[in-house]
Motif scaffolding. Structure first.
Motif, mmCIF file in Angstrom:
data_model
loop_
_atom_site.group_PDB
_atom_site.id
_atom_site.type_symbol
_atom_site.label_atom_id
_atom_site.label_comp_id
_atom_site.label_asym_id
_atom_site.label_seq_id
_atom_site.Cartn_x
_atom_site.Cartn_y
_atom_site.Cartn_z
ATOM 1 N N GLY A 157 -5.340 -1.119 4.571
ATOM 2 C CA GLY A 157 -5.413 -0.193 3.451
ATOM 3 C C GLY A 157 -6.066 -0.800 2.222
ATOM 4 N N SER A 201 -2.192 -3.597 2.485
ATOM 5 C CA SER A 201 -1.180 -3.526 3.536
ATOM 6 C C SER A 201 -0.740 -4.915 3.990
ATOM 7 C CB SER A 201 -1.714 -2.731 4.734
ATOM 8 O OG SER A 201 -2.771 -3.429 5.370
ATOM 9 N N ALA A 203 0.822 -1.207 0.000
ATOM 10 C CA ALA A 203 0.000 0.000 0.000
ATOM 11 C C ALA A 203 0.856 1.257 0.000
ATOM 12 C CB ALA A 203 -0.947 -0.004 1.205
ATOM 13 N N ASP A 219 -6.885 -6.140 1.045
ATOM 14 C CA ASP A 219 -6.142 -5.230 1.914
ATOM 15 C C ASP A 219 -4.686 -5.217 1.449
ATOM 16 O OD1 ASP A 219 -4.895 -3.806 3.894
ATOM 17 O OD2 ASP A 219 -5.691 -4.978 5.560
ATOM 18 N N SER A 263 -7.117 4.232 4.335
ATOM 19 C CA SER A 263 -6.581 3.529 5.495
ATOM 20 C C SER A 263 -7.334 3.913 6.756
ATOM 21 C CB SER A 263 -5.089 3.863 5.664
ATOM 22 O OG SER A 263 -4.571 3.256 6.814
#
Length: 656
Positions: free
Chosen positions: A109, A141, A90, A139, A103
């Motif tokens: 994120g 992240s 991310a 996601d 986020s």
């Protein structure tokens, strides 16, 4: 189309279609027919002239402009990947045009790509679809950059070769095979808010066998302070119950049986547990989430004359466990995916290229959110043809997909490229296409509110622009690109409140996105010295153009959490044993309510990273440091969820 018609004549029977009536059988038989076609066609192509198509290696973040692929695809250079090595996916994606990371705090994120929703962007690892088909949202992240060798951003319909659904775009992660490389790499980093990161990598093998092992862990308390705007006087608070812990392994093996045949296999396993950062308005909230994933693939690549034939099989297992201690929610879900693909890349000559692929995926989902086992099967056929005619190039892409025995009208994309000034000094590019995004399993079957009658989201899109590559001096060049784009998305899926007291998924909206992307890069390379400057600006307008809900206040308004203006600039330098990068990343105002009456202010972040390497006879030792948000800006990407202020980390690297 003749191939498809032939296939339909071979078999008898019928199956249900969408938008048209077609004869045929189930997905398995379609796959078999396509595999037979490829198997029979490849030897014919192999008898052609033995000239090969040579493509320039892309080593900087720029648009590919070769006969093989005219789509807008950017790849992060090795310098930038090195600076972000200890970060997640991310973080680096936030520097690309048209991408905004939403986020809720550290370690969570999702992505808005060219104004589209989080479920309308896809991610692939070595062409394998990654992420759960249950929720449809990934996601970013969760992906440590250490595990990948290349990160590519595929804009618009550029990812149709991998699959449908990337209405805004898609992300492609790739790992390189290197034979005869033997080394060890280790890194340990300490950072603010109780952060610890460890990386350990091995490359081993010889001219015939290649292996790579990467181990990683990331642990953080995330106990940062912030001004609580939900309390009187905006007191300074500390984020509690936001810690995270991740560990995993990436294992790759390859065997070069001959100059024509390579067998390979890979494993990517990781576990990520975290307490979800609390909103400013939450007093006693506590949510916990655990993501566990296992991804395995085996592949065979066969080269003969002008053909590269790749066959790949993969299995992925995505498990999610979510707990809300205050609401006493304890939910688990598990999605297994079987993935099969056979593809042929054929070079007729240096000016003509054809790609063909057949693909099959089967998702099997179990969740506390719906009853029983839900299965989604997808079979598809893809074809692409590219040709150079003097100063003119064009590319045609088409994909037909069958989902749960229902055939959908083909999707595709066409791109035209014309040199205005010779040798890529100035080019004009135009493109248009069509894409589908199929509803996620939660949208279809969640209890309560899932709607099995949902239609796929249908997008018509187009883009055009100018591309320039100027070689100012022997070692100095300037790459520029200006892109205008639009997209008309029908049947947008929205969860709406019902009279029964719960939300229900419905196709009620039509969204139009349009904007421009401008990127300019100046780079100087001489020997081991490198100096570069980048400026990237994006304007994104994403409006609700129509809705079936007469009381919908979002009509004609900008979509929430889609900034109209973003700007990224960077300065990079590598001199002798030093590497330095400074960045400025600006995100404009975002609306937080559908009627555009409430918004979050824009913010700008300044980051600085530095590497110093000490070289010895058989090994090297490096010290790296990073400061993020140097000026300690207080900001939110999602309303009431504070982001960290100034963050610092320092670490050491060892290579043998």
């Amino acid at each position: 189309m003749e191939i498809i018609n032939l296939k339909l004549k071979i078999y008898s029977g019928t199956f249900q279609t969408k938008y048209m009536h077609t004869k045929g059988l189930n997905n398995f038989r379609k796959i078999i027919v396509m595999l037979i076609f490829l198997s029979g066609a490849l030897p014919v192509f192999s008898q052609m002239d033995k000239d090969t198509l040579h493509l320039k290696e892309v080593n900087v973040l720029q648009t590919k402009k070769t006969a093989k692929n005219l789509q807008k695809i950017i790849a992060f250079d090795s310098f930038t990947l090195q600076q972000y090595k200890t970060s997640d996916l991310a973080s680096i994606l936030s520097t690309a045009n048209g991408i905004f990371i939403k986020s809720y705090g550290p370690g969570l994120g999702t992505i808005s790509f060219r104004g589209t929703g989080a479920s309308q962007s896809k991610i692939f690892w070595n062409d394998i679809p990654v992420g759960s088909s249950a929720g449809g949202v990934f996601d970013f992240s969760l992906v440590p950059l250490f595990i990948t060798d290349q990160v590519k951003v595929l804009y618009g319909n550029a990812s149709l070769k991998q699959g449908m659904g990337g209405l805004g775009g898609s992300i492609l992660l790739e790992n390189n095979r290197v034979f005869g490389k033997n080394n060890i790499e280790a890194s340990y980093t300490l950072g603010s808010f109780g952060t610890q990161k460890g990386l350990l990598g091995f490359n081993y093998g010889n001219a015939k066998i290649s292996g790579a092992t990467k181990l990683f862990f990331d642990k953080a308390e995330n106990n940062y302070t912030f001004y609580n705007l939900a309390k009187f006087g905006y007191p300074l608070d500390t984020q509690h119950k936001a810690g995270s812990s991740m560990y995993g392994i990436l294992q790759e093996l390859a065997w070069k049986l001959s100059d024509k045949d390579i067998f390979s296999a890979g494993l990517w396993y990781q576990n990520y547990a975290r307490d979800i950062a609390q909103a400013m308005t939450s007093i006693n909230g506590h949510q916990w989430k655990n993501d566990s994933s296992t991804r395995i693939f085996i592949a065979h690549e066969h080269r003969f004359n002008k053909v590269i034939w790749t066959t790949k099989a993969a299995f992925t297992d995505e498990a999610l466990h979510y707990r809300d201690y205050l609401s006493q929610i304890n939910e688990k879900s598990k999605v297994d995916k079987l993935f099969l693909k056979s593809a042929a890349d054929i070079s007729f000559d240096k000016n003509k290229q054809m790609d063909m692929a057949v693909q099959y995926t089967k998702d099997r989902a179990i969740s506390d959110g719906f009853t029983g086992v839900r299965i989604q099967e997808r079979a598809s056929f893809f074809m692409s043809y590219q040709q150079v005619i003097g100063s003119f190039q064009y590319q045609l892409m088409g994909r037909e997909e069958i989902i749960n025995h229902v055939s959908y009208a083909p999707v595709g994309n066409v791109v035209l490229l014309q040199d205005i000034i010779a040798k890529q000094v100035l080019q004009i590019k135009l493109g248009a296409g069509k894409n589908f995004n199929f509803p996620a399993l939660y949208d279809l079957y969640w209890i309560p509110g899932g709607n099995p009658d949902l239609q796929p989201e249908l997008a018509y899109s187009g883009e055009g622009g100018l591309i320039s590559a100027l070689y100012l001096l022997p070692n100095l060049n300037l790459n520029s690109e200006l892109t205008f784009y639009w997209s008309d998305i029908n049947n947008e899926i929205v969860w709406l409140p019902k009279n029964h007291g719960y939300y229900e998924a419905q196709n009620i909206k039509r969204v139009r996105t349009e904007g421009l992307e401008y990127r300019e890069e100046l780079k100087y390379i001489k020997g081991n010295n490198y100096y570069g400057a980048t400026i990237a600006y994006s304007y994104t307008q994403a409006l609700v153009s129509s809705t079936l809900n007469a009381n919908d206040l979002s009509l004609g308004k900008q979509l929430i959490y889609v900034p109209k203006n973003t700007l990224y600039t960077s300065l990079k330098a590598a001199y002798k044993n030093w590497m330095l990068m400074g960045e400025y990343n600006f995100t404009g105002m975002r609306y937080t309510l559908a009627d555009n009456t409430v918004s979050l202010p824009g913010y700008g972040l300044v980051n600085l990273s530095i590497y110093r390497t000490f070289l010895f006879k058989n090994y090297s030792f490096s010290v790296h440091g990073k400061i993020l948000n140097i000026f300690d800006v207080s900001y939110q990407t999602i309303q009431w969820y504070p982001m960290p202020g100034r963050y610092m980390e320092i670490g050491i690297d060892f290579k043998l």
